[in-house]
Design an enzyme around this catalytic site. Structure first.
Site, PDB file in Angstrom:
ATOM      1  N   ARG A   1       1.682 -10.970  10.389  1.00  0.00           N
ATOM      2  CA  ARG A   1       2.995 -10.372  10.656  1.00  0.00           C
ATOM      3  C   ARG A   1       4.115 -11.325  10.228  1.00  0.00           C
ATOM      4  O   ARG A   1       5.261 -10.916  10.061  1.00  0.00           O
ATOM      5  CB  ARG A   1       3.175 -10.052  12.143  1.00  0.00           C
TER       6      ARG A   1
ATOM      7  N   GLN B   1      -8.139  -4.965   9.401  1.00  0.00           N
ATOM      8  CA  GLN B   1      -7.063  -4.617  10.331  1.00  0.00           C
ATOM      9  C   GLN B   1      -7.461  -3.454  11.250  1.00  0.00           C
ATOM     10  O   GLN B   1      -6.594  -2.769  11.794  1.00  0.00           O
ATOM     11  CB  GLN B   1      -5.786  -4.261   9.567  1.00  0.00           C
TER      12      GLN B   1
ATOM     13  N   ASP C   1      -3.764   7.525   4.854  1.00  0.00           N
ATOM     14  CA  ASP C   1      -3.357   6.134   5.058  1.00  0.00           C
ATOM     15  C   ASP C   1      -4.016   5.593   6.335  1.00  0.00           C
ATOM     16  O   ASP C   1      -4.411   6.366   7.212  1.00  0.00           O
ATOM     17  CB  ASP C   1      -1.828   6.068   5.187  1.00  0.00           C
ATOM     18  N   GLU C   2      -4.127   4.286   6.436  1.00  0.00           N
ATOM     19  CA  GLU C   2      -4.706   3.617   7.625  1.00  0.00           C
ATOM     20  C   GLU C   2      -6.077   4.210   7.978  1.00  0.00           C
ATOM     21  O   GLU C   2      -6.376   4.497   9.133  1.00  0.00           O
ATOM     22  CB  GLU C   2      -3.751   3.742   8.819  1.00  0.00           C
TER      23      GLU C   2
ATOM     24  N   LYS D   1       0.806  -1.212   0.000  1.00  0.00           N
ATOM     25  CA  LYS D   1       0.000   0.000   0.000  1.00  0.00           C
ATOM     26  C   LYS D   1       0.847   1.274   0.000  1.00  0.00           C
ATOM     27  O   LYS D   1       0.468   2.271  -0.616  1.00  0.00           O
ATOM     28  CB  LYS D   1      -0.963   0.004   1.184  1.00  0.00           C
ATOM     29  N   THR D   2       1.983   1.258   0.709  1.00  0.00           N
ATOM     30  CA  THR D   2       2.819   2.463   0.748  1.00  0.00           C
ATOM     31  C   THR D   2       3.373   2.774  -0.635  1.00  0.00           C
ATOM     32  O   THR D   2       3.442   3.933  -1.050  1.00  0.00           O
ATOM     33  CB  THR D   2       3.968   2.293   1.758  1.00  0.00           C
TER      34      THR D   2
END
Length: 842
Positions: free
Chosen positions: A650, A293, A245-246, A44-45
């Site tokens: 993770r 998330q 973002d997020e 995503k970044t």
């Protein structure tokens, strides 16, 4: 199409050539509202930074027209760094920051329009806590019943929902006026009245001190934009592209802030002929997030913000990123299977081209201590036999309270580790004292910090002097500093108190003048404050060995100020204080690219956004994970399942999941059922090294083999794992330390250490316990674990499946009925009949 000449003009292929089709579509999308549903590890970044570069080079936007928001300073720095590699040095001038940093810039510029002077102080948690305690003292309510922490949590909820003090007072305490003295709170025992009154008084005192707390940065910015149409219009024209973002972690106040900055509700029509967002109409909004998330509801995050995006922003486009570049397919299949049990989610299935990889390794231990020993043994094996770096391994848990047994296991196995926790650098007492001096210099109206430093270091100005100054300040209608500056007017003050007060006032005035002359050199101001205040001298004279490390911390503070000067062209003391105030817990996390030589221990909430080749997901029991409070609350259980999804994803190469059959709770041992999340993972994905604890095998009716496999009382067999053989006194564990001489690790406070006993929820493997037989004397038991008393000596270390690690303090040879006396620390000293005791010598 006009474009900023400082932006490196890259051809379209350079920006999308190496992306997958969904990523490329998201980068190029032309429209007013875009939701990028970015699954874990989906890049995503990269997509977000490429989209910014695309907006600048293909839509013709100027860098100043872009506002990019993320949740941590670390993430913002990474985004800025990637942008710089794409578009050049101009990226360093762009508004790429956290919500709070962006709001500080807006409030510094225009905050005076709503009564907030530009030199305002940003209070941290300790400052807010102190302010609540002062209010409690003045209003005479019980801080044990209504703790500052609980009150601040309630105030934070009010602010996250944009509920103002007037609204609360009108409902619960209409006769109260902020600043009013002698008001009796809770006259009818209504806690809501107390919360409303304290909230109003808290905000009143913040305003009087020209201060804000963290939540205020968002709330006051929304207030500014709503109260001042011309300011709102300025930012509508300035920011034509807003990227967040997020997005799944935003609360209601942040959601409203985004809409206000974008002008979504301003009623202005877009320029249909423009290439991009044009110069008028609402800004184009891009949000990136993953509803699977969303794990911060306890901090006010509202999952509905991302779930309802398409309803909130008409004509919105949603693009899902499902290809994962981090984990193996086995790990992704497990995550997909678990999260699929949540209802009402947008379908998404992660996949990877990396292959299936190893099965998930699982283990059921008898106790939390033995769970930790097995984990430590596996880590040791991975490092020694497979060459895995310790820094490539992370151990994650639901609540901080679980770390103790894990730390003990790692220490005993001599495995180096770092716990993401401990006191944060800027919260250390000596650093906080120095910063309080600096805050008081910049903002004399800041009563909290001025009162903190009045007698630090000790100068004969105790509680009586502070109360005299406070009362005088109230009488003259001024700040605490006004009371200090006019101390000679205080009636009844003795020379013994007045003289040091006047010396303190003179010192502060001289420090303020020095700061004004050297404002561009914060490091010099820090040095002057440390010297003139006596903080450094007091620590240097101390004979306490810990004070030497405190001196090093103050030295580090000066180094941080010097580093800020070098990296900031227009450095100021106020700017330096702003950077220290905006440091968040998540900014203290380790850099995964660096080999620390240590295993990392952290909570699952802290682990969000990180990745490790090897991950141990521990405490997989009902009441531990999922947490006990989620057992009867569907929304809480959904959030716990999202947390499990985060934990599973993770892991890059190999995931371990462990549980304990017995775990200590409130000083007692409680039997724990397996987590329902284990049942939700397909059985063919898991390689169970031990599926049932000894006690559970006995209950399954395996009594015939109990003596052979486990011992009569549910012990364990030697081939299951090798418990640590060395218990040397050298501690290999360390709190996370980043930076020279200073610990920057921040203990995560997410989640609660309280766990209930086993509860039923979802699909859980259950077994009927056998009917209990009448108790009989130990001497009549026929079981024999074949341990010999002559093999034990005082000082030997043993483990017990209930009491954990212990030290032998006495051994009595009584033949068949020999007795061992063992000190199990917090579990006490126990006398055990050796032949039936479920123990093992280490």
């Amino acid at each position: 199409m006009q474009q900023d000449p400082d932006v490196i003009a890259r051809p379209p292929e350079a920006l999308i050539g190496d992306l997958n089709p969904q990523q490329a579509e998201a980068v190029q999308y032309r429209g007013p509202a875009l939701l990028i549903g970015a699954g874990a590890g989906s890049g995503k970044t990269r997509v977000l930074t490429r989209r910014i570069a695309w907006i600048l080079t293909q839509f013709g936007a100027w860098p100043s027209q872009v506002l990019a928001i993320t949740f941590t300073n670390k993430a913002a720095a990474e985004m800025r760094e990637r942008l710089e590699s794409l578009i050049g040095p101009v990226a360093s001038r762009m508004w790429v920051s956290t919500f709070h940093s962006a709001c500080v810039r807006i409030l510094r510029r225009d905050g005076e329009r709503i009564g907030l002077k530009s030199g305002f102080t940003i209070y941290d948690t300790a400052d807010c806590d102190r302010l609540i305690k002062l209010i409690a003292n003045d209003f005479n309510f019980d801080v044990k019943r209504y703790t500052p922490r609980s009150i601040l949590a309630r105030i934070s909820d009010y602010k996250n929902n944009l509920t103002g003090t007037r609204e609360m007072l009108a409902q619960y305490a209409p006769d109260f006026k902020p600043g009013q003295r002698g008001y009796r709170v809770g006259r009818i025992g209504n806690p809501e009245e107390l919360y409303a009154v304290v909230y109003a008084e808290y905000q009143h005192r913040l305003a009087a001190a020209n201060a804000v707390d963290f939540d205020d940065l968002i709330v006051r910015t929304v207030e500014l934009l709503r109260a001042c149409p011309d300011v709102a219009e300025y930012y509508h024209r300035k920011f034509r592209y807003i990227l967040v973002d997020e997005y799944q972690d935003t609360n209601h106040a942040q959601y409203v802030l985004i809409r206000e900055l974008a002008g979504v509700d301003a009623g202005e029509h877009a320029d249909m002929g423009a290439v991009g967002a044009g110069r008028v109409g609402p800004a184009w909004i891009t949000v990136v997030g993953d509803s699977d998330q969303s794990i911060y509801a306890f901090r006010g995050a509202d999952i509905r913000n991302i779930q309802d995006f398409e309803q909130d922003f008409p004509n919105a486009k949603t693009i899902m990123l499902e290809q994962n570049y981090r984990s193996t397919q086995t790990i992704l299949d497990a995550a997909n299977a678990v999260i699929a049990h949540n209802e009402g989610r947008k379908p998404k299935r992660l996949w990877t081209a990396a292959g299936a990889g190893e099965q998930i390794t699982a283990y059921a231990a008898d106790t939390a201590q033995l769970e930790a020993h097995w984990i430590a043994a596996q880590i040791k094996r991975l490092h020694t036999d497979d060459g895995v770096r310790y820094s490539d391994i992370a151990v994650m848990y639901r609540a901080n309270a679980q770390s103790r047994s894990l730390e003990e296991g790692l220490i005993q196995a001599r495995v180096p580790y770092q716990l993401i926790g401990g006191t944060k650098f800027y919260e250390r007492r000596e650093v906080k004292d120095a910063l309080a001096y600096l805050q008081a210099i910049v903002n004399p109206a800041d009563d909290i910090n001025m009162r903190r430093i009045l007698n630090v270091p000790k100068r004969g100005l105790g509680a009586r002097a502070e109360s005299q100054v406070t009362l005088h300040a109230q009488q003259i209608g001024g700040t605490f500093w006004d009371g200090v500056a006019h101390a000679d007017q205080i009636e009844g003050m003795t020379a013994r108190t007045l003289n040091p007060l006047m010396r303190f006032a003179q010192m502060m005035q001289e420090l303020r003048e020095f700061a004004q002359e050297h404002d561009a050199k914060p490091s010099q101001i820090v040095a002057e404050v440390l010297e003139r205040s006596g903080l450094l001298e007091e620590l240097k004279k101390s004979q306490d060995p810990q004070d030497q490390s405190r001196v090093e911390n103050l030295s580090q503070l000066q180094s941080v100020a010097a580093e800020y000067e070098q990296n900031t062209p227009d450095a100021t003391l106020a700017g330096f204080l702003e950077t220290t105030a905006l440091v968040a817990d998540s900014d203290q996390l380790p850099d995964e690219s660096q080999d620390s030589g240590k295993v990392t221990l952290m909570t699952l909430h802290t682990a969000k956004g990180l990745e490790y080749p090897i991950v141990f997901l521990t405490g997989m029991e009902q009441g531990t994970f999922p947490h006990a409070r989620a057992m009867e609350d569907t929304s809480e259980l959904s959030e716990e399942r999202r947390l499990a999804y985060v934990g599973i994803t993770r892991a890059k190469r190999h995931l371990f999941v462990t549980r304990a059959a017995v775990r200590a709770q409130w000083g007692r041992s409680a039997e724990m059922m397996p987590s329902q999340f284990l049942d939700e993972i397909p059985a063919d994905l898991i390689d169970w090294k031990r599926k049932e604890a000894g006690m559970e095998r006995m209950r399954s009716g395996w009594r015939a083999n109990a003596s052979h496999d486990f011992g009569a009382h549910g012990g364990w067999n030697d081939d299951e794992f090798d418990a640590p053989s060395s218990f040397g006194g050298s501690s290999y564990g360390s709190r996370s330390s980043y930076g020279s001489g200073s610990s920057y690790g921040s203990r995560s406070t997410y989640g609660s250490g309280v766990r209930g006993s086993a509860a039923h929820a979802g699909k859980i493997t259950t077994r009927r316990a056998p009917v209990r037989q009448p108790a009989q004397p130990a001497s009549s038991l026929k079981a024999d674990n074949h341990l010999r008393i002559e093999d034990f000596a005082v000082g030997d270390k043993v483990t017990h499946d209930k009491f954990g690690l212990g030290t032998v303090v006495d051994a009595q040879d009584k033949g068949r009925n020999s007795v061992l006396t063992v000190d199990f620390g917090s579990s006490g000293v126990k006398r055990l009949m050796l032949r039936v005791a479920p123990i093992e010598k280490l």
